[in-house]
Scaffold this motif. Structure first.
Motif, PDB file in Angstrom:
ATOM      1  N   THR A 167     -10.963  10.552 -13.476  1.00  0.00           N
ATOM      2  CA  THR A 167     -10.772   9.112 -13.643  1.00  0.00           C
ATOM      3  C   THR A 167      -9.661   8.570 -12.758  1.00  0.00           C
ATOM      4  OG1 THR A 167      -9.334   9.602 -15.529  1.00  0.00           O
ATOM      5  CG2 THR A 167     -11.640   9.093 -16.000  1.00  0.00           C
ATOM      6  N   ARG A 168      -8.613   9.386 -12.546  1.00  0.00           N
ATOM      7  CA  ARG A 168      -7.480   8.942 -11.729  1.00  0.00           C
ATOM      8  C   ARG A 168      -6.907  10.115 -10.953  1.00  0.00           C
ATOM      9  NH1 ARG A 168      -3.092   7.481 -14.986  1.00  0.00           N
ATOM     10  NH2 ARG A 168      -3.973   8.796 -16.604  1.00  0.00           N
ATOM     11  N   MET A 169      -6.229   9.795  -9.864  1.00  0.00           N
ATOM     12  CA  MET A 169      -5.474  10.768  -9.084  1.00  0.00           C
ATOM     13  C   MET A 169      -4.082  10.198  -8.879  1.00  0.00           C
ATOM     14  SD  MET A 169      -8.341  11.751  -6.209  1.00  0.00           S
ATOM     15  CE  MET A 169     -10.008  12.213  -6.723  1.00  0.00           C
ATOM     16  N   VAL A 170      -3.054  10.981  -9.168  1.00  0.00           N
ATOM     17  CA  VAL A 170      -1.669  10.532  -9.056  1.00  0.00           C
ATOM     18  C   VAL A 170      -0.921  11.508  -8.153  1.00  0.00           C
ATOM     19  CG1 VAL A 170       0.459   9.998 -10.296  1.00  0.00           C
ATOM     20  CG2 VAL A 170      -1.763   9.494 -11.351  1.00  0.00           C
ATOM     21  N   PHE A 171      -0.230  10.970  -7.149  1.00  0.00           N
ATOM     22  CA  PHE A 171       0.448  11.843  -6.191  1.00  0.00           C
ATOM     23  C   PHE A 171       1.610  11.099  -5.558  1.00  0.00           C
ATOM     24  CE2 PHE A 171      -3.408   9.906  -4.573  1.00  0.00           C
ATOM     25  CZ  PHE A 171      -2.988   9.232  -3.439  1.00  0.00           C
ATOM     26  N   GLU A 172       2.388  11.823  -4.769  1.00  0.00           N
ATOM     27  CA  GLU A 172       3.601  11.273  -4.160  1.00  0.00           C
ATOM     28  C   GLU A 172       3.270  10.225  -3.094  1.00  0.00           C
ATOM     29  OE1 GLU A 172       5.408  14.603  -2.343  1.00  0.00           O
ATOM     30  OE2 GLU A 172       5.459  15.795  -4.179  1.00  0.00           O
ATOM     31  N   GLY A 173       4.148   9.209  -3.009  1.00  0.00           N
ATOM     32  CA  GLY A 173       4.126   8.324  -1.864  1.00  0.00           C
ATOM     33  C   GLY A 173       4.924   8.949  -0.733  1.00  0.00           C
ATOM     34  N   GLU A 174       5.150   8.182   0.305  1.00  0.00           N
ATOM     35  CA  GLU A 174       5.909   8.718   1.433  1.00  0.00           C
ATOM     36  C   GLU A 174       7.368   8.972   1.054  1.00  0.00           C
ATOM     37  OE1 GLU A 174       5.479   6.309   4.877  1.00  0.00           O
ATOM     38  OE2 GLU A 174       3.340   6.729   5.097  1.00  0.00           O
ATOM     39  N   LYS A 175       7.855   8.262   0.025  1.00  0.00           N
ATOM     40  CA  LYS A 175       9.201   8.487  -0.477  1.00  0.00           C
ATOM     41  C   LYS A 175       9.103   8.903  -1.934  1.00  0.00           C
ATOM     42  CE  LYS A 175      11.417   5.272   2.722  1.00  0.00           C
ATOM     43  NZ  LYS A 175      12.330   4.113   2.859  1.00  0.00           N
ATOM     44  N   LEU A 192      -4.293  12.996   0.735  1.00  0.00           N
ATOM     45  CA  LEU A 192      -4.804  11.985  -0.187  1.00  0.00           C
ATOM     46  C   LEU A 192      -4.363  10.585   0.232  1.00  0.00           C
ATOM     47  CD1 LEU A 192      -4.373  13.691  -3.677  1.00  0.00           C
ATOM     48  CD2 LEU A 192      -6.522  13.049  -2.564  1.00  0.00           C
ATOM     49  N   ARG A 193      -3.111  10.442   0.657  1.00  0.00           N
ATOM     50  CA  ARG A 193      -2.623   9.125   1.085  1.00  0.00           C
ATOM     51  C   ARG A 193      -3.405   8.600   2.281  1.00  0.00           C
ATOM     52  NH1 ARG A 193       2.774  11.260   0.368  1.00  0.00           N
ATOM     53  NH2 ARG A 193       2.988  11.524   2.623  1.00  0.00           N
ATOM     54  N   ALA A 194      -3.787   9.499   3.173  1.00  0.00           N
ATOM     55  CA  ALA A 194      -4.455   9.087   4.406  1.00  0.00           C
ATOM     56  C   ALA A 194      -5.941   8.808   4.211  1.00  0.00           C
ATOM     57  CB  ALA A 194      -4.271  10.162   5.475  1.00  0.00           C
ATOM     58  N   LEU A 195      -6.611   9.564   3.336  1.00  0.00           N
ATOM     59  CA  LEU A 195      -8.069   9.498   3.260  1.00  0.00           C
ATOM     60  C   LEU A 195      -8.612   8.753   2.054  1.00  0.00           C
ATOM     61  CD1 LEU A 195      -9.066  13.121   4.370  1.00  0.00           C
ATOM     62  CD2 LEU A 195      -8.938  11.049   5.763  1.00  0.00           C
ATOM     63  N   ASN A 199       0.825  -1.220   0.000  1.00  0.00           N
ATOM     64  CA  ASN A 199       0.000   0.000   0.000  1.00  0.00           C
ATOM     65  C   ASN A 199       0.857   1.267   0.000  1.00  0.00           C
ATOM     66  OD1 ASN A 199      -2.329  -1.617   0.090  1.00  0.00           O
ATOM     67  ND2 ASN A 199      -2.254  -1.696   2.324  1.00  0.00           N
ATOM     68  N   GLY A 200       1.973   1.212  -0.748  1.00  0.00           N
ATOM     69  CA  GLY A 200       2.834   2.374  -0.884  1.00  0.00           C
ATOM     70  C   GLY A 200       3.915   2.512   0.157  1.00  0.00           C
ATOM     71  N   ILE A 243       8.452   6.626  -5.024  1.00  0.00           N
ATOM     72  CA  ILE A 243       7.167   5.925  -5.107  1.00  0.00           C
ATOM     73  C   ILE A 243       6.070   6.920  -5.443  1.00  0.00           C
ATOM     74  CG2 ILE A 243       5.416   4.662  -3.801  1.00  0.00           C
ATOM     75  CD1 ILE A 243       7.824   2.997  -4.546  1.00  0.00           C
ATOM     76  N   GLY A 244       5.255   6.575  -6.431  1.00  0.00           N
ATOM     77  CA  GLY A 244       4.051   7.333  -6.738  1.00  0.00           C
ATOM     78  C   GLY A 244       2.835   6.473  -6.471  1.00  0.00           C
ATOM     79  N   ILE A 245       1.714   7.094  -6.194  1.00  0.00           N
ATOM     80  CA  ILE A 245       0.467   6.372  -5.938  1.00  0.00           C
ATOM     81  C   ILE A 245      -0.571   6.824  -6.958  1.00  0.00           C
ATOM     82  CG2 ILE A 245      -1.419   5.975  -4.301  1.00  0.00           C
ATOM     83  CD1 ILE A 245       0.627   6.381  -2.055  1.00  0.00           C
ATOM     84  N   GLU A 246      -1.221   5.862  -7.577  1.00  0.00           N
ATOM     85  CA  GLU A 246      -2.275   6.143  -8.543  1.00  0.00           C
ATOM     86  C   GLU A 246      -3.583   5.565  -8.019  1.00  0.00           C
ATOM     87  OE1 GLU A 246      -1.820   5.563 -12.968  1.00  0.00           O
ATOM     88  OE2 GLU A 246      -3.285   3.986 -12.548  1.00  0.00           O
TER      89      GLU A 246
END
Length: 308
Positions: free
Chosen positions: A278-286, A258-261, A71-72, A289-292
């Protein structure tokens, strides 16, 4: 209980790997593993293991070069839950847990290694799909930055950057100099946040990807709606109100929020929040890593981008 890993991104997208109760399955790039994925050059020879004792399942990193992410988050060993996202190398897997016949009496707690035949979909044929995990390098960008850009633009949708000047005071100047269309999300000026429409060759991408990524400057939203329609939807979430009616800015565009909610929203709430996106793309904790996030009938679906 048994575990099925469904490959949702990477070179074996569409493949399903079964781990039966009472077994340990080591997954990696070479035949040294119990299950080899030779197509993924970013996997270590033995990258991670899935352990299933019939009652619970765990993922364990096998001292891989690039790490194993749940999970990232980079993990060494963690318990798995239904719907979890496991990322290793250039591949991302969704975890499915299902009830199955328990191992024979006397062997319920015994962990044995096995190399089961992969569960293949579509009449036992492998389906090849495009993947951002092996994206070509874009001129002027590193390979990791190219993975991010190809993830954003691969589906041919419009890409909007929601940019927060609180994170860097230079953002308004960058916007003015870029020549791109942008709109202040809060006309009152209480929140210094802007929404910019970015084409795949936008000059603004150079500074956002190279300087802003890893510093929380912005999050990216993809859509087929117009900039005006998207901003109308985004503005509707700008303010929350306390019990006594006091307005509070909801900084949902912040990658940390976004990562939390967003990954944990109920399906109905997630559908309302996504709206035209359709999608949201943002930074992971590092930063590597990206999160989609994308929307499914059961809520949000999270995939991990390896930006190495």
């Amino acid at each position: 209980m048994e575990v099925i890993l469904e490959a949702v991104s990477g070179p074996v997208t569409g493949r399903r790997i079964e781990v039966r109760a009472g077994t340990i399955l080591r997954i990696g790039r070479t035949p040294k593993s119990d299950y080899a994925i030779g197509e993924d050059s970013y996997l270590s020879s033995q990258h991670f293991a899935i352990e299933c004792d019939g009652l619970r399942a765990r993922v364990r990193d096998l001292e891989s070069s690039n790490g194993t992410f749940l999970n990232g988050n980079k993990v060494s060993e963690e318990t798995l839950q239904e719907g979890d996202s496991v990322m290793a190398g250039g591949s991302t897997f969704t975890v499915h847990l299902s009830e199955a016949a328990t191992p024979a009496q006397g062997h319920a707690a015994a962990m044995t290694r096995t190399a089961p035949t992969p569960v293949m979909t579509v009449a036992q044929t492998r389906v090849e799909r495009p993947t951002t995990g092996v994206a070509l390098t874009r001129e002027g960008f590193s390979r990791g930055q190219s993975v991010l850009l190809n993830a954003l633009y691969g589906a041919g949708e419009s890409v909007l950057a929601v940019m927060d000047a609180v994170r860097d005071s230079r953002i308004p100047a960058f916007l003015d100099a870029s020549g791109e269309r942008f709109v202040p999300l809060d006309p009152s000026g209480r929140a210094q946040v802007f929404v910019a429409a970015l084409g795949p060759d936008s000059r603004l991408l150079d500074v956002l990807v190279k300087d802003g990524w890893g510093h929380g400057w912005c999050s990216y939203f993809t859509t087929r709606a117009s900039l005006e329609q998207a901003c109308t939807h985004l503005a509707g979430y700008l303010m929350l109100f306390t019990a006594d009616g006091h307005p509070v800015t909801f900084r949902y565009w912040d990658p940390r929020v976004l990562r939390a909610l967003a990954p944990h929203m109920p399906a109905e709430e997630a559908a309302a929040f996504f709206g035209p996106f359709t999608r949201m793309v943002f930074e992971g904790e590092k930063p590597e890593i990206g999160i989609e996030l994308s929307l499914t009938a059961r809520g949000t679906r999270q995939q991990t981008l390896v930006l190495l």
